[in-house]
Structure formats: C-alpha cells, structure tokens
Write an enzyme that holds these catalytic residues in place. Structure first.
Site, short mmCIF file in Angstrom:
data_model
loop_
_atom_site.label_atom_id
_atom_site.label_comp_id
_atom_site.label_asym_id
_atom_site.label_seq_id
_atom_site.Cartn_x
_atom_site.Cartn_y
_atom_site.Cartn_z
N GLU A 147 -24.61 -46.62 -36.46
CA GLU A 147 -24.97 -46.59 -35.05
C GLU A 147 -26.40 -47.07 -34.85
O GLU A 147 -27.35 -46.42 -35.29
CB GLU A 147 -24.81 -45.17 -34.51
N HIS A 171 -24.91 -36.47 -28.33
CA HIS A 171 -24.27 -37.62 -27.69
C HIS A 171 -24.08 -37.43 -26.18
O HIS A 171 -23.04 -37.79 -25.62
CB HIS A 171 -22.94 -37.91 -28.36
N ASP A 221 -25.65 -38.31 -43.03
CA ASP A 221 -25.60 -38.26 -41.57
C ASP A 221 -27.04 -38.27 -41.07
O ASP A 221 -27.52 -37.28 -40.51
CB ASP A 221 -24.85 -37.02 -41.08
N ARG A 236 -28.83 -36.42 -31.39
CA ARG A 236 -29.13 -35.02 -31.04
C ARG A 236 -30.47 -34.85 -30.33
O ARG A 236 -31.41 -35.58 -30.61
CB ARG A 236 -29.09 -34.17 -32.31
N HIS A 274 -19.87 -45.82 -31.26
CA HIS A 274 -19.53 -44.92 -32.36
C HIS A 274 -18.25 -45.36 -33.08
O HIS A 274 -17.38 -44.52 -33.39
CB HIS A 274 -19.37 -43.50 -31.81
#
Length: 348
Positions: free
Chosen positions: A314, A102, A248, A77, A176
C-alpha cells in the site's frame, strides 16, 4: 462493460465495470471502489486473476478484510482515534482495538461511489467520486474525493487520487489489493521475491502504531533492498514480527515525497513468471504479508484463504502521521488539492 453485481440490504444496486487493455483485465465495483479481480497473463500467456476477492456483495459487506478496497479518509492507523489540528482536538472512529484503522468502521471501503467510465486516447478507465460530510467518522471538513483507475495500452494499472476540503483536515488515500502473482487461491506467497527501495522502516508498539523511530533495515528481517523471498526471514523471531504476526509495517522510501511517481518496489513470482513493479510519489509503503488470513474466507476461485496466501503493498503517507510531527504532513487545507499517483506495471 457495466453489469449489475448485486444489491445491498437497503436494495441499493451495486454495479461492476470491466476494463480491458494491453493484456490486463480489471473489474471494479461501485461499492468501496473495490478491485474485485485483476487478470494478467503469465510467462506462457495464460491469464489469471492475481487479486483476492469475493463473488458477492454480501461477502464484502459481512467479511472483507479490505479486499481490493479504496481506503480513506485516512489509510492505516491513528493512535487511540485522536489527533489535534490547529489547536483543536478531533476524535475519529475507533475500530482496531484502541486505534482507528483505514478511516473507521464506515470508511471509504464501505460506501457506494459514483462511477463514470472514460476512454482517453489508447487508455480506458473509470472515475470514482464521492463527497464525505464534515464530521463523517469524526474527520473535520467536507471532503470531495475523486479516484481514477486507468488501464494503459501497456496494461499498466494507474491510480490517481484527488481531494479538496472546505476545512483543515488530514487525508491519506490508498488501495488495499491483496496480491498473489501465482493466481488467486493458489497458495502461499512465501516464494515470491520482493524488493523495496527503503533503508529504513517505522517500528511499532504492540498496537501496531509507529513509535516515531525511523529504524535502519540493515541487519534485520526488514531489509528488502535486494530481491529476497518473503519466506526467507518471515519467521526470524524479530520482536517486530512477533507483534505483527509477520510483516505489517511501513517502509520509509529512500526517495521521499516526489513530484512524479518513482519505482519503489518489485514483486516477482518464479512459478508464473509474473512481475509487478510499483511506482509512487508517496513517502511510504506498507507491506503486509497476509498474517490475519485464517482459512475462514473463501474467495472467487472457491478456495479458502489461509495465512500468507497473499500480500499487500500500500503506497501511503506514514501511519499515525497526524500525531507524529517528524513524519511528512498529511494535512490538507481549503484552497489546496490533494494529489497522488501510483502506477502498477505487470511484466513476464
């Protein structure tokens, strides 16, 4: 092996390339550089696809939450879709509430890549290439990107990223893949054991943008320095988990930026006996516990994907780095070459 996978609405053909080496079988699409499937054997030698995905191009275009996709120009982000570079303000595409995610609504995952297969010694692979124009999704500079997927004789999956620009810009490329080491569509990953070599992580605000703090994981649900099942602290009620509906977040890897890939994470599934080890030269690792899978998507095995049915690991620079001067820089300038490598090793 190259086959026709499908066609886009404008009749552009999308092909798939199947690579096999060392017991690993990888299927890659020209659309989005997507890993459509990745098969490895379990402890009994039985192969299974351990990555989430779809059977058709149409599903990837309409529904995909970045399943297996190549991510860019900027993975993760950017706050309110803006940053200032060399005194010039830039506005990039906003596609995640008030923020950019992304690379924007037409990021690298939404483009067709040129693909060339290769064999080098005992290794096999594909080289993906595309050039994005100055101003694409608001990013400055014409960026020439090359991403190489290699399967080694040991069955390792190696990703090498490379990019150059004709104007100062920011770059943060990643992949991803959604992992379930028990097999795609087999259910929850909460019993998977995860280890991350990180003593700190980057807490976020309500929009999942880092606050700038590098917080200690000690004494929190974010401590994965020793092997721990994902489900153990998943519902601990920490304010950061409530914001993200689980995990996350970006982990600040203890090793920092390194010249060569260093082992930073281990994921193990006790049911199948499969283990995934990840090495990278990047300073961060985003662990996402599949919080927004809601049962509305059906995958390659014909099963619905529900919350917590997969996870992502990631390798990356930190989210919102262009707006965080204390974070490692993601700036790329003319004459420089962006290079980074991530290696996935599969064991039983």
């Amino acid at each position: 092996m190259k086959t026709l996978f499908g066609k886009l609405a404008d009749s552009t053909e999308i092909h798939s390339w199947t690579l096999e080496n060392g017991g690993t079988r990888l299927k890659v699409l020209s659309y989005g550089g997507i890993v459509q499937s990745l098969e490895v054997p379990d402890a009994g030698g039985r192969p299974a696809n351990i990555s989430l995905g779809f059977d058709t191009v149409e599903e990837y275009v309409a529904n995909s939450p970045y399943f297996g996709a190549l991510i860019g120009r900027y993975g993760n982000r950017i706050r309110e879709g803006g940053f200032t570079l060399d005194g010039e303000a830039h506005r990039v595409d906003v596609n995640d509430g008030a923020n950019s995610l992304h690379g924007g609504a037409q990021g690298y995952d939404r483009h067709v890549w040129d693909v060339e297969p290769f064999t080098e010694g005992s290794d096999v692979g594909v080289c993906l290439h595309r050039t994005s124009a100055d101003g694409e999704m608001g990013y400055p500079g014409t960026l020439d990107a090359k991403v190489t997927y290699t399967l080694t004789a040991r069955g390792e999956w190696r990703i090498d990223y490379e990019a150059t620009t004709d104007r100062a810009t920011v770059v943060n490329l990643t992949n991803h893949v959604y992992w379930n080491l028990a097999g795609e569509g087999s259910g929850t990953i909460e019993d998977h054991e995860l280890t991350i070599a990180a003593s700190r992580y980057t807490p976020t605000d309500a929009g999942l943008i880092p606050t700038g703090e590098l917080a200690e994981v000690a004494g929190t649900p974010f401590d994965f320095r020793e092997p721990k099942t994902i489900g153990r602290d998943l519902r601990a009620g920490h304010v950061q988990q409530l914001r993200a509906k689980g995990y996350d977040h970006n982990w600040v890897l203890d090793k920092g930026v390194t010249a060569e890939p260093v082992h930073v994470a281990t994921l193990r599934d006790p049911r199948s006996g499969r283990t995934l080890k990840i090495a990278t030269d990047q300073p961060g690792l985003q662990f996402y516990s599949g919080n927004f899978l809601d049962g509305t998507l059906t995958g390659t095995g014909g099963r619905a994907y529900r919350q917590g049915d997969a996870l992502c690991l990631e390798t990356q620079h930190f989210p919102d780095s262009p707006n965080q001067p204390s974070f490692p820089s993601t700036v790329l300038r003319p004459g420089q070459t962006y290079r980074t490598t991530t290696i996935h090793t599969f064991e039983t």
